[in-house]
Scaffold this active site. Structure first.
Site, mmCIF file in Angstrom:
data_model
loop_
_atom_site.group_PDB
_atom_site.id
_atom_site.type_symbol
_atom_site.label_atom_id
_atom_site.label_comp_id
_atom_site.label_asym_id
_atom_site.label_seq_id
_atom_site.Cartn_x
_atom_site.Cartn_y
_atom_site.Cartn_z
ATOM 1 N N GLU A 1 37.953 47.795 35.691
ATOM 2 C CA GLU A 1 37.784 46.487 35.065
ATOM 3 C C GLU A 1 36.316 46.091 35.135
ATOM 4 O O GLU A 1 35.936 45.153 35.829
ATOM 5 C CB GLU A 1 38.678 45.437 35.724
ATOM 6 C CG GLU A 1 40.151 45.754 35.587
ATOM 7 C CD GLU A 1 41.045 44.592 35.985
ATOM 8 O OE1 GLU A 1 40.536 43.468 36.094
ATOM 9 O OE2 GLU A 1 42.245 44.812 36.183
ATOM 10 N N GLU B 1 45.921 43.826 43.799
ATOM 11 C CA GLU B 1 45.267 42.904 44.718
ATOM 12 C C GLU B 1 46.056 42.642 46.001
ATOM 13 O O GLU B 1 46.155 41.504 46.462
ATOM 14 C CB GLU B 1 44.958 41.596 43.982
ATOM 15 C CG GLU B 1 44.078 41.833 42.755
ATOM 16 C CD GLU B 1 44.003 40.632 41.837
ATOM 17 O OE1 GLU B 1 44.442 39.543 42.224
ATOM 18 O OE2 GLU B 1 43.499 40.783 40.705
#
Length: 512
Positions: free
Chosen positions: A393, A287
């Site tokens: 994910e 991220e």
């Protein structure tokens, strides 16, 4: 009328910034050519469009790509918005644009009703938005699904150096194939039923938290890796670092630059060396488009330096950037595909990083209601990097259409040529899963688990009574993997049995 060519959506290399925009295909689709070119600012101007019920609308094209935008001055973000006849506003795509050149915006939206709609562009920049070659093309759901790429394989059978036509084949799937895996938790170590349920389905796995820096020690990760190895399960290394300030340990957050650099080097050496040669991927920095803890503390090249050091310690795995909302939320401007690619290129251009093995991954795909046209357009843009894309994910929030949405997302990922693997983020917990469970606490499938099983079975299914054609070729849509092929023919004294690799490649030759 929608084209029947699957090439409408993508092909060729996407240039992020060009001097002159390409022209739209098909006269701009449902936008006529006189409306699709603007030599004046287009911000605040809505293009009226006629939308059909149950249609996906794509801002995309073939190599003549559409929806080219730039600013009259400066640089900034631009978001395309489609208003459907029921008055719903959908963020259809977003880019970083500048004044010196034209940038392609790909994406789209879905209309569930018939009537008038609008397309417009918005920005917070003071520069005027200039647009050319806008094209919005509609596809019925059936047409859209038909345009998904097929995972075809081709087996050629020869005898005596010549094609063997009309040979009877028996094709049995053996192992691996298109990677479809799942996250797992340390609870799998102590519950045989969990182990049996998981290992019967998945040959790829990600540890949910056990490899992360915040986890104390490696005992659980070591045992989980050993379990995976016993079952021939490939494991992704997740993750070396996390750029989110809120997920740093307290003592790490308090370190100065010199101390933090030493701590980063120590942890990197510890985790990567421990699992070197044992994982197929490393999620290197999580991220780092949304967050910048390490960049703020160690400089703008912190991520690039970490990639370089990971590769020194473990050169075989693919090294991934990881982000969320890149393909599922066009309204989140931090990780839009053009910014993702710019960050990846910054890492690649850092001294010593040119030859590393890169991948694009994660997309923290926690879908509420997926925007499938935006997902496809974003994947098209990201594929310009020419590195493997993994959806790592994947889950869908609970709701009346959870099963439908999950299947749609998985089929869209599987059908895109740039996507090389899909990982579910559905690790089982006795006290409840993160967003989505595939099984109940008795390890009986929930409806979303049945979707996964059904797709696994479908993607491994072999046509009944396959035979070679007149050129000795058998071609079909098959789940990639290793197959045991038995060849029977009147010219052969006995059947020939060979194992072929259709995992890393899509063609194989059998010699009798």
């Amino acid at each position: 009328m929608a084209t029947t060519s699957s090439s409408f959506f993508r092909r060729g290399v996407v240039s992020l910034c060009i001097k002159e925009p390409e022209k739209p295909l098909y006269g701009g689709g449902i936008i006529s050519s006189d409306k699709s070119k603007s030599s004046t600012p287009i911000k605040g101007c809505a293009l009226e469009v006629d939308l059909k019920k149950d249609h996906h609308y794509a801002l995309s094209g073939d190599q003549h790509l559409t929806s080219w935008l730039k600013f009259s001055k400066g640089t900034g973000d631009i978001t395309a918005v489609i208003v459907t006849p029921d008055g719903k506003f959908t963020n259809a795509g977003a880019i970083v644009a500048q004044s010196e050149c034209w940038t392609l915006l790909k994406g789209g939206a879905t209309s569930l009703c018939e009537g008038k709609g609008d397309l417009f562009f918005q920005t917070n920049s003071t520069g005027a938005i200039m647009a050319e070659s806008i094209a919005l093309q509609g596809f019925s759901f059936d047409e859209w699904n038909a345009h998904r790429d097929e995972k075809k394989v081709k087996i050629t059978v020869e005898s005596g150096g010549k094609p063997l036509p009309d040979a009877e084949l028996s094709v049995e799937w053996v192992a691996k194939g298109f990677p479809l895996g799942n996250a797992m938790t340390k609870e799998i170590l102590d519950i045989p039923e969990y182990e049996e349920w998981f290992t019967r389905r998945f040959k790829w796995a990600t540890m949910e938290n056990e490899m992360k820096w915040v986890t104390k020690g490696y005992e659980a990760a070591d045992r989980m890796l050993a379990l995976a190895q016993r079952h021939n399960i490939s494991v992704r290394g997740h993750s070396v670092f996390w750029d989110d300030q809120s997920h740093q340990m307290g003592w790490v957050s308090k370190l100065g630059e010199v101390e933090l650099r030493a701590a980063v080097a120590k942890h990197l050496e510890s985790v990567v060396s421990r699992y070197a040669g044992k994982v197929i991927h490393w999620d290197v920095v999580n991220e780092n488009l949304h967050f910048s803890f390490f960049e703020d503390k160690l400089g703008k090249d912190a991520s690039a330096e970490i990639f370089k050091e990971v590769a020194k310690l473990d050169s075989k795995p693919i090294l991934f950037m990881n982000e969320f909302n890149t393909i599922e939320q066009a309204g989140d401007l931090a990780p839009v595909p053009t910014k993702y690619l710019a960050k990846l290129r910054q890492i690649q251009s850092y001294p010593g990083n040119k030859g590393l093995k890169y991948g694009i991954a994660k997309f923290f795909i926690h879908f509420d209601k997926p925007n499938i046209p935006y997902m496809r357009g974003s994947l098209d843009t990201l594929a310009a990097a020419k590195v493997p894309i993994w959806l790592t994910e994947v889950d869908v929030a609970k709701g009346p259409k959870q099963v439908e949405y999950l299947e749609e997302v998985m089929r869209e990922g599987f059908g895109h040529p740039g996507v090389k693997g899909i990982m579910m983020w559905a690790a089982w917990h006795a006290k409840g899963c993160y967003v989505m469970c595939l099984t109940d606490n008795n390890f009986k499938n929930l409806p979303v688990g049945d979707v996964v099983d059904r797709l696994l079975e479908e993607w491994r299914k072999v046509p009944e009574k396959p035979r070679t054609d007149g050129k000795g070729v058998f071609e079909a849509e098959l789940f990639h993997g290793e197959y045991r092929v038995t060849v029977k023919h009147e010219s052969l004294k006995e059947p020939i049995v060979q194992t072929v690799d259709l995992d890393s490649k899509s063609e194989a030759k059998l010699t009798c």
